[in-house]
Design a protein around this motif. Structure first.
Motif, PDB file in Angstrom:
ATOM      1  N   HIS A   1       0.874  -1.165   0.000  1.00  0.00           N
ATOM      2  CA  HIS A   1       0.000   0.000   0.000  1.00  0.00           C
ATOM      3  C   HIS A   1       0.914   1.218   0.000  1.00  0.00           C
ATOM      4  CE1 HIS A   1      -3.398   2.573   0.863  1.00  0.00           C
ATOM      5  NE2 HIS A   1      -2.723   3.090   1.873  1.00  0.00           N
ATOM      6  N   ASP A   2       0.795   2.038  -1.024  1.00  0.00           N
ATOM      7  CA  ASP A   2       1.689   3.180  -1.173  1.00  0.00           C
ATOM      8  C   ASP A   2       1.459   4.202  -0.056  1.00  0.00           C
ATOM      9  OD1 ASP A   2       3.732   4.565  -2.384  1.00  0.00           O
ATOM     10  OD2 ASP A   2       2.433   5.548  -3.853  1.00  0.00           O
ATOM     11  N   VAL A   3       2.544   4.655   0.534  1.00  0.00           N
ATOM     12  CA  VAL A   3       2.502   5.657   1.596  1.00  0.00           C
ATOM     13  C   VAL A   3       3.621   6.671   1.364  1.00  0.00           C
ATOM     14  CG1 VAL A   3       1.447   4.201   3.385  1.00  0.00           C
ATOM     15  CG2 VAL A   3       3.911   4.153   3.061  1.00  0.00           C
ATOM     16  N   PRO A   4       3.453   7.903   1.843  1.00  0.00           N
ATOM     17  CA  PRO A   4       4.479   8.924   1.617  1.00  0.00           C
ATOM     18  C   PRO A   4       5.801   8.622   2.314  1.00  0.00           C
ATOM     19  CG  PRO A   4       2.566   9.869   2.749  1.00  0.00           C
ATOM     20  CD  PRO A   4       2.275   8.426   2.501  1.00  0.00           C
ATOM     21  N   CYS A   5       5.782   7.801   3.350  1.00  0.00           N
ATOM     22  CA  CYS A   5       7.003   7.524   4.109  1.00  0.00           C
ATOM     23  C   CYS A   5       7.742   6.282   3.612  1.00  0.00           C
ATOM     24  CB  CYS A   5       6.670   7.377   5.587  1.00  0.00           C
ATOM     25  SG  CYS A   5       5.405   6.133   5.936  1.00  0.00           S
ATOM     26  N   LYS A   6       7.368   5.735   2.440  1.00  0.00           N
ATOM     27  CA  LYS A   6       7.991   4.497   1.967  1.00  0.00           C
ATOM     28  C   LYS A   6       9.507   4.646   1.851  1.00  0.00           C
ATOM     29  CE  LYS A   6       7.044   5.304  -2.910  1.00  0.00           C
ATOM     30  NZ  LYS A   6       6.237   4.854  -4.022  1.00  0.00           N
ATOM     31  N   LEU A   7      10.156   3.503   2.020  1.00  0.00           N
ATOM     32  CA  LEU A   7      11.611   3.404   2.001  1.00  0.00           C
ATOM     33  C   LEU A   7      12.263   4.257   3.084  1.00  0.00           C
ATOM     34  CD1 LEU A   7      12.225   3.337  -1.851  1.00  0.00           C
ATOM     35  CD2 LEU A   7      11.994   1.428  -0.276  1.00  0.00           C
ATOM     36  N   CYS A   8      11.660   4.261   4.260  1.00  0.00           N
ATOM     37  CA  CYS A   8      12.175   5.047   5.380  1.00  0.00           C
ATOM     38  C   CYS A   8      13.310   4.338   6.114  1.00  0.00           C
ATOM     39  CB  CYS A   8      11.051   5.366   6.358  1.00  0.00           C
ATOM     40  SG  CYS A   8      10.403   3.903   7.206  1.00  0.00           S
ATOM     41  N   PHE A   9      13.389   3.010   6.007  1.00  0.00           N
ATOM     42  CA  PHE A   9      14.395   2.199   6.684  1.00  0.00           C
ATOM     43  C   PHE A   9      14.307   2.314   8.207  1.00  0.00           C
ATOM     44  CE2 PHE A   9      16.017   2.293   2.428  1.00  0.00           C
ATOM     45  CZ  PHE A   9      16.576   1.039   2.257  1.00  0.00           C
ATOM     46  N   ALA A  10      13.165   2.748   8.722  1.00  0.00           N
ATOM     47  CA  ALA A  10      12.990   2.871  10.170  1.00  0.00           C
ATOM     48  C   ALA A  10      12.869   1.492  10.809  1.00  0.00           C
ATOM     49  CB  ALA A  10      11.752   3.697  10.479  1.00  0.00           C
ATOM     50  N   ARG A  11      13.500   1.311  11.953  1.00  0.00           N
ATOM     51  CA  ARG A  11      13.396   0.041  12.676  1.00  0.00           C
ATOM     52  C   ARG A  11      12.111  -0.028  13.492  1.00  0.00           C
ATOM     53  NH1 ARG A  11      19.100  -2.164  14.693  1.00  0.00           N
ATOM     54  NH2 ARG A  11      20.204  -1.917  12.735  1.00  0.00           N
ATOM     55  N   ALA A  12      11.646   1.116  13.934  1.00  0.00           N
ATOM     56  CA  ALA A  12      10.378   1.196  14.659  1.00  0.00           C
ATOM     57  C   ALA A  12       9.488   2.161  13.888  1.00  0.00           C
ATOM     58  CB  ALA A  12      10.602   1.702  16.079  1.00  0.00           C
ATOM     59  N   CYS A  13       8.281   1.723  13.552  1.00  0.00           N
ATOM     60  CA  CYS A  13       7.404   2.527  12.717  1.00  0.00           C
ATOM     61  C   CYS A  13       6.708   3.625  13.528  1.00  0.00           C
ATOM     62  CB  CYS A  13       6.361   1.641  12.052  1.00  0.00           C
ATOM     63  SG  CYS A  13       5.244   2.586  10.994  1.00  0.00           S
ATOM     64  N   PRO A  14       6.929   4.882  13.161  1.00  0.00           N
ATOM     65  CA  PRO A  14       6.276   5.980  13.867  1.00  0.00           C
ATOM     66  C   PRO A  14       4.867   6.275  13.360  1.00  0.00           C
ATOM     67  CG  PRO A  14       7.831   6.864  12.296  1.00  0.00           C
ATOM     68  CD  PRO A  14       7.940   5.353  12.227  1.00  0.00           C
ATOM     69  N   THR A  15       4.421   5.569  12.298  1.00  0.00           N
ATOM     70  CA  THR A  15       3.094   5.843  11.738  1.00  0.00           C
ATOM     71  C   THR A  15       2.127   4.683  11.947  1.00  0.00           C
ATOM     72  OG1 THR A  15       3.640   4.992   9.533  1.00  0.00           O
ATOM     73  CG2 THR A  15       4.112   7.322   9.950  1.00  0.00           C
ATOM     74  N   ASN A  16       2.435   3.799  12.869  1.00  0.00           N
ATOM     75  CA  ASN A  16       1.558   2.660  13.182  1.00  0.00           C
ATOM     76  C   ASN A  16       1.297   1.778  11.953  1.00  0.00           C
ATOM     77  OD1 ASN A  16       0.120   1.043  14.927  1.00  0.00           O
ATOM     78  ND2 ASN A  16      -1.775   2.214  14.725  1.00  0.00           N
ATOM     79  N   HIS A  17       2.318   1.604  11.146  1.00  0.00           N
ATOM     80  CA  HIS A  17       2.295   0.690   9.994  1.00  0.00           C
ATOM     81  C   HIS A  17       1.180   1.002   8.988  1.00  0.00           C
ATOM     82  CE1 HIS A  17       5.376  -1.683  11.920  1.00  0.00           C
ATOM     83  NE2 HIS A  17       4.668  -1.644  13.011  1.00  0.00           N
ATOM     84  N   LEU A  18       1.092   2.246   8.573  1.00  0.00           N
ATOM     85  CA  LEU A  18       0.094   2.628   7.565  1.00  0.00           C
ATOM     86  C   LEU A  18       0.233   1.800   6.294  1.00  0.00           C
ATOM     87  CD1 LEU A  18       0.175   6.516   7.879  1.00  0.00           C
ATOM     88  CD2 LEU A  18      -1.639   4.973   8.647  1.00  0.00           C
ATOM     89  N   CYS A  19       1.461   1.446   5.951  1.00  0.00           N
ATOM     90  CA  CYS A  19       1.689   0.696   4.715  1.00  0.00           C
ATOM     91  C   CYS A  19       1.106  -0.716   4.786  1.00  0.00           C
ATOM     92  CB  CYS A  19       3.175   0.633   4.389  1.00  0.00           C
ATOM     93  SG  CYS A  19       4.210  -0.037   5.694  1.00  0.00           S
ATOM     94  N   LEU A  20       0.987  -1.273   5.973  1.00  0.00           N
ATOM     95  CA  LEU A  20       0.384  -2.601   6.128  1.00  0.00           C
ATOM     96  C   LEU A  20      -1.112  -2.507   6.389  1.00  0.00           C
ATOM     97  CD1 LEU A  20       3.147  -4.386   8.221  1.00  0.00           C
ATOM     98  CD2 LEU A  20       2.640  -4.676   5.792  1.00  0.00           C
ATOM     99  N   ARG A  21      -1.509  -1.531   7.193  1.00  0.00           N
ATOM    100  CA  ARG A  21      -2.938  -1.395   7.503  1.00  0.00           C
ATOM    101  C   ARG A  21      -3.764  -1.008   6.283  1.00  0.00           C
ATOM    102  NH1 ARG A  21      -4.314   2.452  11.018  1.00  0.00           N
ATOM    103  NH2 ARG A  21      -2.352   3.546  10.906  1.00  0.00           N
ATOM    104  N   GLY A  22      -3.109  -0.479   5.255  1.00  0.00           N
ATOM    105  CA  GLY A  22      -3.807  -0.109   4.030  1.00  0.00           C
ATOM    106  C   GLY A  22      -4.103  -1.289   3.109  1.00  0.00           C
ATOM    107  N   ILE A  23      -3.630  -2.469   3.453  1.00  0.00           N
ATOM    108  CA  ILE A  23      -3.900  -3.672   2.656  1.00  0.00           C
ATOM    109  C   ILE A  23      -5.115  -4.355   3.276  1.00  0.00           C
ATOM    110  CG2 ILE A  23      -2.999  -5.875   1.845  1.00  0.00           C
ATOM    111  CD1 ILE A  23      -0.149  -4.674   2.309  1.00  0.00           C
ATOM    112  N   SER A  24      -6.201  -4.411   2.547  1.00  0.00           N
ATOM    113  CA  SER A  24      -7.449  -4.945   3.102  1.00  0.00           C
ATOM    114  C   SER A  24      -7.421  -6.469   3.188  1.00  0.00           C
ATOM    115  CB  SER A  24      -8.641  -4.516   2.253  1.00  0.00           C
ATOM    116  OG  SER A  24      -8.637  -5.225   1.024  1.00  0.00           O
ATOM    117  N   PRO A  25      -8.112  -7.031   4.175  1.00  0.00           N
ATOM    118  CA  PRO A  25      -8.237  -8.487   4.254  1.00  0.00           C
ATOM    119  C   PRO A  25      -8.843  -9.080   2.981  1.00  0.00           C
ATOM    120  CG  PRO A  25      -8.989  -7.483   6.292  1.00  0.00           C
ATOM    121  CD  PRO A  25      -8.751  -6.368   5.313  1.00  0.00           C
ATOM    122  N   GLU A  26      -9.776  -8.362   2.378  1.00  0.00           N
ATOM    123  CA  GLU A  26     -10.408  -8.837   1.147  1.00  0.00           C
ATOM    124  C   GLU A  26      -9.380  -8.964   0.016  1.00  0.00           C
ATOM    125  OE1 GLU A  26     -13.320  -7.010   3.822  1.00  0.00           O
ATOM    126  OE2 GLU A  26     -11.506  -6.167   2.935  1.00  0.00           O
TER     127      GLU A  26
END
Length: 135
Positions: free
Chosen positions: A58-83
């Motif tokens: 799921h495209d997010v503005p912070c992609k490729l941040c290389f952060a070890r701890a996510c400061p955005t609560n994993h928006l890139c994963l939460r944007g992928i729907s179960p469906e």
């Protein structure tokens, strides 16, 4: 045990996981894999290779941040729907059963414009392991 984990993946028809460890085990064993890919690392470098797969992002503005701890609560994963996960898993199982599509060698086309070690996104420059300040 790790051996038991590998045996479980080897026996599975399909693995659904996040990046990257179990995804690579599945690829090494030839088990089709649906990977929910966090954008902390480039997918062309860390996605599964040499196995039927779906790389869900799921495209997010912070992609490729290389952060070890996510400061955005994993928006890139939460944007992928179960469906979407279920649909991609069903499609991959169907494709594997029909053996129609060649096994991809690389997860995505390599974009040479993506630096292998981009600088930290400015909004995350002070974030380190477990939220500790970076020096």
């Amino acid at each position: 045990s790790f051996a038991g984990f590998c045996a479980l993946i080897d026996d599975a028809d399909l693995v659904v996981t996040n990046n990257t460890g179990p995804s690579h085990v599945a690829a090494a064993l030839g088990t089709p894999v649906v990977t929910l890919f966090a954008w902390t690392n480039p997918p062309h470098a860390w996605g599964p290779w040499m196995v039927r797969h779906r790389l869900l992002m799921h495209d997010v503005p912070c992609k490729l941040c290389f952060a070890r701890a996510c400061p955005t609560n994993h928006l890139c994963l939460r944007g992928i729907s179960p469906e979407r996960v279920v649909a991609e898993a069903a499609s991959l199982l169907d494709e594997a059963a029909r053996d129609e599509t060649p096994v991809p060698i690389h997860p995505v086309p390599i974009d040479v414009s993506i630096s292998p070690m981009p600088t930290m996104a400015p909004q995350f420059a002070g974030v380190g392991v477990a939220g500790e300040a970076r020096r």
